[in-house]
Design a protein around this motif. Structure first.
Motif, short mmCIF file in Angstrom:
data_model
loop_
_atom_site.label_atom_id
_atom_site.label_comp_id
_atom_site.label_asym_id
_atom_site.label_seq_id
_atom_site.Cartn_x
_atom_site.Cartn_y
_atom_site.Cartn_z
N VAL A 1 0.86 -1.14 -0.10
CA VAL A 1 0.32 -0.23 -0.21
C VAL A 1 1.21 1.03 -0.14
CG1 VAL A 1 -1.75 1.06 1.27
CG2 VAL A 1 -2.01 -1.54 1.28
N CYS A 2 0.82 2.19 -1.11
CA CYS A 2 1.38 3.40 -1.10
C CYS A 2 1.20 3.99 -0.11
CB CYS A 2 1.53 3.83 -2.33
SG CYS A 2 1.93 5.58 -2.53
N VAL A 3 1.89 4.57 1.14
CA VAL A 3 1.89 5.76 1.95
C VAL A 3 2.29 6.68 1.84
CG1 VAL A 3 0.58 3.92 3.95
CG2 VAL A 3 3.72 4.38 3.32
N ASN A 4 2.74 7.21 0.41
CA ASN A 4 3.62 8.64 0.65
C ASN A 4 3.24 9.27 0.19
OD1 ASN A 4 5.99 9.84 0.01
ND2 ASN A 4 6.45 9.13 -1.79
N VAL A 5 3.31 10.70 0.44
CA VAL A 5 2.79 11.76 0.60
C VAL A 5 1.04 11.84 0.01
CG1 VAL A 5 2.51 14.87 0.04
CG2 VAL A 5 4.48 12.99 1.22
N ASP A 6 0.68 12.34 -1.50
CA ASP A 6 -0.94 11.95 -2.51
C ASP A 6 -1.50 11.16 -1.94
OD1 ASP A 6 0.03 13.96 -3.94
OD2 ASP A 6 1.50 13.02 -4.63
N CYS A 7 -1.04 9.60 -1.74
CA CYS A 7 -1.72 8.93 -1.45
C CYS A 7 -1.93 8.64 -0.09
CB CYS A 7 -1.20 7.20 -1.45
SG CYS A 7 -1.06 6.72 -3.04
N ALA A 8 -1.18 8.61 0.93
CA ALA A 8 -1.61 9.88 2.54
C ALA A 8 -2.60 10.59 2.57
CB ALA A 8 -0.52 9.91 3.23
N PHE B 1 4.06 4.19 -6.22
CA PHE B 1 4.06 3.67 -7.29
C PHE B 1 4.16 4.47 -8.94
CE2 PHE B 1 1.87 1.21 -4.69
CZ PHE B 1 2.21 -0.12 -4.38
N ALA B 2 3.81 5.75 -8.96
CA ALA B 2 4.62 6.88 -9.59
C ALA B 2 2.99 6.78 -10.25
CB ALA B 2 5.64 6.46 -10.96
N ALA B 3 1.48 6.74 -9.07
CA ALA B 3 0.70 6.64 -9.66
C ALA B 3 -0.03 7.62 -9.26
CB ALA B 3 0.15 5.75 -10.10
N CYS B 4 0.03 8.84 -8.40
CA CYS B 4 -0.03 9.05 -7.28
C CYS B 4 -1.00 10.51 -7.15
CB CYS B 4 1.17 10.21 -7.31
SG CYS B 4 2.83 9.93 -7.45
N GLU B 5 -1.15 10.79 -8.62
CA GLU B 5 -2.51 11.57 -8.79
C GLU B 5 -4.10 10.41 -8.42
OE1 GLU B 5 -1.16 9.62 -12.41
OE2 GLU B 5 -0.08 10.66 -11.40
S1 FES Z 1 2.17 9.28 -3.60
FE1 FES Z 1 1.62 6.36 -3.91
S2 FES Z 1 1.66 6.04 -6.20
FE2 FES Z 1 2.73 7.67 -5.92
#
Ligand code: FES
Length: 129
Positions: free
Chosen positions: A21-28, A58-62
């Motif tokens: 599970v992406c927990v980077n900024v955009d996904c979070a 995953f580079a699909a942030c949007e």
């Molecule tokens: S922040 Fe989740 S795919 Fe980039």
């Protein structure tokens, strides 16, 4: 004559069952931590051995929250906590959750190509020890 062991190949074939599970900024910001927590709760309730890994991007942030079911070669976007039960069913071998399944997308195909080449998403884990 003895056969040499190819550790990279054997590592690639390991039977790990992992949802990343992406927990980077955009996904979070779109709620991925709640998705992750709900997935872990559902898996705990069912006694499953599937792991949930904090992934970096995953580079699909949007289109987040995004997640990858590594062992099913499945990629999901715009995932909500209420999707957790259906995603776990897919991770356990059931059918895909069609409304949020993005496994045919360009980015998913690139991720699957990387998996087929031996890339282990867990190597880029935020929760690696
Ligand atoms: S922040 Fe989740 S795919 Fe980039």
């Amino acid at each position: 004559m003895t056969r040499e062991t190819n550790l990279v190949f054997e590592d690639f074939r390991a039977d790990d069952r992992i949802i990343h599970v992406c927990v980077n900024v955009d996904c979070a910001m779109r709620g991925s931590e709640a998705v992750r927590d709900r997935l872990r709760a559902v898996l705990d309730e069912t006694g499953s051995d599937i792991e949930v890994n904090d992934y970096i991007c995953f580079a699909a942030c949007e289109q987040g929250p995004n997640l990858l079911i590594e062992h099913q070669r499945a990629f999901y976007s715009e995932v909500r906590p209420q999707d957790a039960e259906a995603i776990v069913e897919h991770a356990e071998g059931g059918g895909a959750v069609e409304a949020i399944d993005r496994s045919d997308s360009f980015i998913a195909r690139k991720i699957f190509n990387m998996l087929d080449a031996g890339f282990k998403p867990g190597d880029l884990s935020l929760s690696a020890e």
